[in-house]
Design a protein around this motif. Structure first.
Motif, PDB file in Angstrom:
ATOM      1  N   LYS A  13       0.833  -1.212   0.000  1.00 29.37           N
ATOM      2  CA  LYS A  13       0.000   0.000   0.000  1.00 29.37           C
ATOM      3  C   LYS A  13       0.863   1.256   0.000  1.00 29.37           C
ATOM      4  CE  LYS A  13      -2.761  -0.930   3.495  1.00 29.37           C
ATOM      5  NZ  LYS A  13      -3.899  -0.792   4.422  1.00 29.37           N
ATOM      6  N   GLN A  25      -4.793   0.047  -3.385  1.00 29.87           N
ATOM      7  CA  GLN A  25      -5.938   0.668  -2.710  1.00 29.87           C
ATOM      8  C   GLN A  25      -7.243  -0.033  -3.060  1.00 29.87           C
ATOM      9  OE1 GLN A  25      -5.810   4.768  -3.862  1.00 29.87           O
ATOM     10  NE2 GLN A  25      -4.128   5.254  -2.493  1.00 29.87           N
ATOM     11  N   TYR A  28      -7.414  -3.761  -1.749  1.00 31.32           N
ATOM     12  CA  TYR A  28      -7.690  -3.787  -0.309  1.00 31.32           C
ATOM     13  C   TYR A  28      -9.138  -3.374  -0.024  1.00 31.32           C
ATOM     14  CZ  TYR A  28      -7.091  -3.296   4.691  1.00 31.32           C
ATOM     15  OH  TYR A  28      -7.216  -3.439   6.042  1.00 31.32           O
TER      16      TYR A  28
END
Length: 116
Positions: A13, A25, A28
């Motif tokens: 990340k 991003q 996740y």
């Protein structure tokens, strides 16, 4: 909702490459209720802090190197300098050294669920 992988692996990340960051991003965000692991991209994961290590055998390392070498376009593009067998093995040895074994893969574990 129909896709429920056991684990999802994506760039760290903290990866500074624009495409890698967007991918991380969104991966996740989509899979945040599952097992999510970030991997290091040598040139763009400047703040990579692994917190989980998996031992790999020499045979598995050889399979990994062979699989990566199949990405022919990456061998000549800007990523070519780290798409080489020696660096892949060196990284596995380095991560193994950090965890007290011969070869290891290292990841940032963002979420891990344990099933009972």
């Amino acid at each position: 909702k129909n896709v429920n992988p056991e684990a999802v692996f994506f760039p760290s990340k903290n990866d500074i490459h624009q495409d890698h960051g967007v991918l991380a991003q969104n991966a996740y965000r989509i899979f945040r209720d599952g097992n999510c692991f970030g991997y290091e991209v040598i040139r763009s994961s400047y703040d990579f802090k692994p917190n989980i290590y998996f031992e790999i055998s020499e045979e598995e390392l050889q399979h990994k190197k062979a699989a990566i070498m199949r990405y022919k376009s990456q061998l000549t593009e800007s990523a070519g300098y780290y798409f080489n067998r020696e660096l892949i093995e060196a990284e596995a040895r380095f991560r193994g050294g950090q965890s007290g074994i011969v070869f290891a893969e290292a990841f940032e574990c963002y979420r891990q669920t344990i099933e009972r």
